[in-house]
Design an enzyme around this catalytic site. Structure first.
Site, PDB file in Angstrom:
ATOM      1  N   ALA A  62       6.274   0.189  -4.479  1.00 45.29           N
ATOM      2  CA  ALA A  62       5.606  -0.030  -5.697  1.00 45.29           C
ATOM      3  C   ALA A  62       4.261  -0.595  -5.473  1.00 45.29           C
ATOM      4  CB  ALA A  62       6.355  -0.814  -6.613  1.00 45.29           C
ATOM      5  N   GLY A 105       9.803  -0.123  -3.328  1.00 39.09           N
ATOM      6  CA  GLY A 105      10.078   0.904  -4.000  1.00 39.09           C
ATOM      7  C   GLY A 105      10.375   2.167  -3.736  1.00 39.09           C
ATOM      8  N   GLU A 108      13.890   2.489  -2.362  1.00 39.86           N
ATOM      9  CA  GLU A 108      14.590   2.528  -3.394  1.00 39.86           C
ATOM     10  C   GLU A 108      14.446   3.878  -4.031  1.00 39.86           C
ATOM     11  OE1 GLU A 108      12.872  -1.220  -5.056  1.00 39.86           O
ATOM     12  OE2 GLU A 108      14.916  -2.257  -4.937  1.00 39.86           O
ATOM     13  N   GLU A 128      10.395  -7.023  -0.201  1.00 41.27           N
ATOM     14  CA  GLU A 128       9.938  -7.590  -1.252  1.00 41.27           C
ATOM     15  C   GLU A 128       9.991  -9.140  -1.505  1.00 41.27           C
ATOM     16  OE1 GLU A 128      11.833  -4.757  -1.263  1.00 41.27           O
ATOM     17  OE2 GLU A 128      11.351  -3.631  -2.959  1.00 41.27           O
TER      18      GLU A 128
HETATM   19  N1  COA Z   1       0.552  -0.976  -3.155  1.00 36.10           N
HETATM   20  C1  COA Z   1      -0.586  -0.923  -3.241  1.00 36.10           C
HETATM   21  N2  COA Z   1      -1.392  -0.366  -2.250  1.00 36.10           N
HETATM   22  C2  COA Z   1      -0.901  -0.204  -1.088  1.00 36.10           C
HETATM   23  C3  COA Z   1       0.441  -0.288  -0.749  1.00 36.10           C
HETATM   24  C4  COA Z   1       1.330  -0.697  -1.727  1.00 36.10           C
HETATM   25  N3  COA Z   1       2.821  -0.789  -1.805  1.00 36.10           N
HETATM   26  N4  COA Z   1       0.708  -0.156   0.391  1.00 36.10           N
HETATM   27  C5  COA Z   1      -0.404   0.133   1.053  1.00 36.10           C
HETATM   28  N5  COA Z   1      -1.465  -0.040   0.148  1.00 36.10           N
HETATM   29  C6  COA Z   1      -2.884   0.628   0.367  1.00 36.10           C
HETATM   30  C7  COA Z   1      -3.443  -0.779   0.683  1.00 36.10           C
HETATM   31  O1  COA Z   1      -4.015  -1.662   0.013  1.00 36.10           O
HETATM   32  C8  COA Z   1      -4.755   0.206   1.504  1.00 36.10           C
HETATM   33  O2  COA Z   1      -5.771   0.211   0.437  1.00 36.10           O
HETATM   34  P1  COA Z   1      -7.225  -0.040   0.402  1.00 36.10           P
HETATM   35  O3  COA Z   1      -7.584   1.212   1.489  1.00 36.10           O
HETATM   36  O4  COA Z   1      -7.818   0.394  -0.649  1.00 36.10           O
HETATM   37  O5  COA Z   1      -7.399  -1.304   0.877  1.00 36.10           O
HETATM   38  C9  COA Z   1      -4.199   1.375   1.664  1.00 36.10           C
HETATM   39  O6  COA Z   1      -3.116   1.656   0.900  1.00 36.10           O
HETATM   40  C10 COA Z   1      -3.829   1.931   3.056  1.00 36.10           C
HETATM   41  O7  COA Z   1      -2.786   0.667   3.690  1.00 36.10           O
HETATM   42  P2  COA Z   1      -2.980  -0.081   5.148  1.00 36.10           P
HETATM   43  O8  COA Z   1      -2.247  -1.489   4.797  1.00 36.10           O
HETATM   44  O9  COA Z   1      -4.453  -0.189   5.517  1.00 36.10           O
HETATM   45  O10 COA Z   1      -2.129   0.980   5.777  1.00 36.10           O
HETATM   46  P3  COA Z   1      -1.496   0.702   7.385  1.00 36.10           P
HETATM   47  O11 COA Z   1      -1.307   2.151   7.599  1.00 36.10           O
HETATM   48  O12 COA Z   1      -2.382  -0.100   8.304  1.00 36.10           O
HETATM   49  O13 COA Z   1      -0.211   0.101   6.770  1.00 36.10           O
HETATM   50  C11 COA Z   1       1.738  -0.310   5.481  1.00 36.10           C
HETATM   51  C12 COA Z   1       0.720   0.605   5.955  1.00 36.10           C
HETATM   52  C13 COA Z   1       2.721   0.364   4.722  1.00 36.10           C
HETATM   53  C14 COA Z   1       2.424  -0.785   6.666  1.00 36.10           C
HETATM   54  C15 COA Z   1       1.376  -1.352   4.866  1.00 36.10           C
HETATM   55  O14 COA Z   1       0.049  -0.512   3.812  1.00 36.10           O
HETATM   56  C16 COA Z   1       2.130  -2.272   3.841  1.00 36.10           C
HETATM   57  O15 COA Z   1       2.577  -3.032   4.463  1.00 36.10           O
HETATM   58  N6  COA Z   1       2.022  -2.067   2.521  1.00 36.10           N
HETATM   59  C17 COA Z   1       2.886  -2.588   1.824  1.00 36.10           C
HETATM   60  C18 COA Z   1       4.355  -2.439   1.894  1.00 36.10           C
HETATM   61  C19 COA Z   1       5.237  -3.619   0.974  1.00 36.10           C
HETATM   62  O16 COA Z   1       5.206  -4.640   0.871  1.00 36.10           O
HETATM   63  N7  COA Z   1       5.788  -2.668   0.060  1.00 36.10           N
HETATM   64  C20 COA Z   1       6.771  -3.380  -0.960  1.00 36.10           C
HETATM   65  C21 COA Z   1       6.177  -3.278  -2.243  1.00 36.10           C
HETATM   66  S1  COA Z   1       7.143  -3.893  -3.337  1.00 36.10           S
END
Ligand code: COA
Length: 246
Positions: A62, A105, A108, A128
């Site tokens: 999400a 999400g 999910e 989460e």
């Molecule tokens: N919600 C909002 N923005 C998100 C996101 C999320 N769940 N996942 C990634 N993004 C955004 C980042 O903030 C970043 O935005 P920006 O460029 O404006 O700063 C962009 O997507 C790229 O993310 P980044 O972390 O730099 O990419 P990465 O390839 O290095 O890593 C992930 C990818 C998926 C490992 C990492 O983005 C991450 O851990 N995301 C969150 C995962 C999470 O906790 N999900 C559960 C949510 S309930």
């Protein structure tokens, strides 16, 4: 602004592609609304749904930017859970074709599908609790049903995501394909489903989703309808006549 979900419509299937590559396809409200619109359409004109992502990611969860601002009353609206329940209950099968991250999400959403396939780079799980929330859109109830309570508990408490091999070993996905072959594989599954009788498919889905206590009553009710269907007569007659000609 780009469409958060790209939609391709075919006679027998719809392909919905999550399309926020800059945000790793994080599911924001616009994405939720777009997927509800897909459900509106598929509830009226049942077809197979293929869900996929863009740029080597299925969905990184999400949208945390939006989640951070949500309060108790928002949690009680079940924004993602309600959408995923609706997707799960679509009349025809739903296939999730996942490349890369399917987290929170995003995972999910995939748990709500009927069939999941992925690429070797899949990382699927629920981080989460690390963000101070719980996996409230299917993680705590669909995931244990899919992989068993012990692995689900480990994944949910630790936030550890599974690799593609681990997910397949756990039964969470049924196949692993190279990224360039993922959609072809999803379409091949859809082709096989499409070759079958749509009403038999829909009734099979209804029976599959029914609680244990409804069986075998629900199966016999649905079968009774199929036993009267012209398509059953046509398909069985075609089979018998083909054999008779040998
Ligand atoms: N919600 C909002 N923005 C998100 C996101 C999320 N769940 N996942 C990634 N993004 C955004 C980042 O903030 C970043 O935005 P920006 O460029 O404006 O700063 C962009 O997507 C790229 O993310 P980044 O972390 O730099 O990419 P990465 O390839 O290095 O890593 C992930 C990818 C998926 C490992 C990492 O983005 C991450 O851990 N995301 C969150 C995962 C999470 O906790 N999900 C559960 C949510 S309930």
């Amino acid at each position: 602004m780009n469409d958060p979900v790209l939609i391709e419509e075919r006679d027998d299937r719809v392909i919905a592609t999550l399309n926020r590559p800059d945000k790793r396809n994080a599911i924001d409200l616009a994405t939720v609304d777009a997927l509800h619109a897909v459900c509106d359409e598929l509830e009226i004109h049942p077809r197979i749904l293929i869900l996929t992502g863009t740029a080597g990611v299925f969905a990184a969860g999400a949208d945390i930017g939006q989640l951070r601002d949500r309060r108790a009353e928002d949690a009680r609206k079940n924004i993602n859970a309600a959408l995923f329940v609706r997707i799960h209950e679509l009349p025809m099968p739903v296939i999730a074709a996942m490349d890369g991250y399917a987290l929170g999400g995003g995972a999910e959403l995939a748990y709500a599908a009927d069939i999941r396939i992925a690429t070797p780079s899949l990382r699927i799980g629920n981080p989460e609790t690390g963000l101070g929330i719980l996996a409230a859109a299917g993680g705590t109830w669909r995931l244990p049903a899919l992989v068993g309570e012990a692995l689900a508990a480990e994944m949910l408490f630790t936030g550890r995501s599974l690799t593609a091999d681990e997910a397949r070993a756990a039964g969470l996905i049924t196949a692993i394909h190279p990224a360039q072959a993922l959609m072809e594989a999803a379409h091949a599954i859809a082709d096989r489903i499409s070759a079958n009788d749509p009403l038999a498919i829909r009734h099979t889905k209804t029976a599959l989703h029914a609680p244990r206590s409804d069986h075998p009553r629900i199966d016999s009710e649905l079968q009774a309808e199929l036993f009267e269907s012209p398509e059953k007569m046509r398909r069985m007659t075609a089979f018998l006549e083909k054999r008779g000609r040998r």
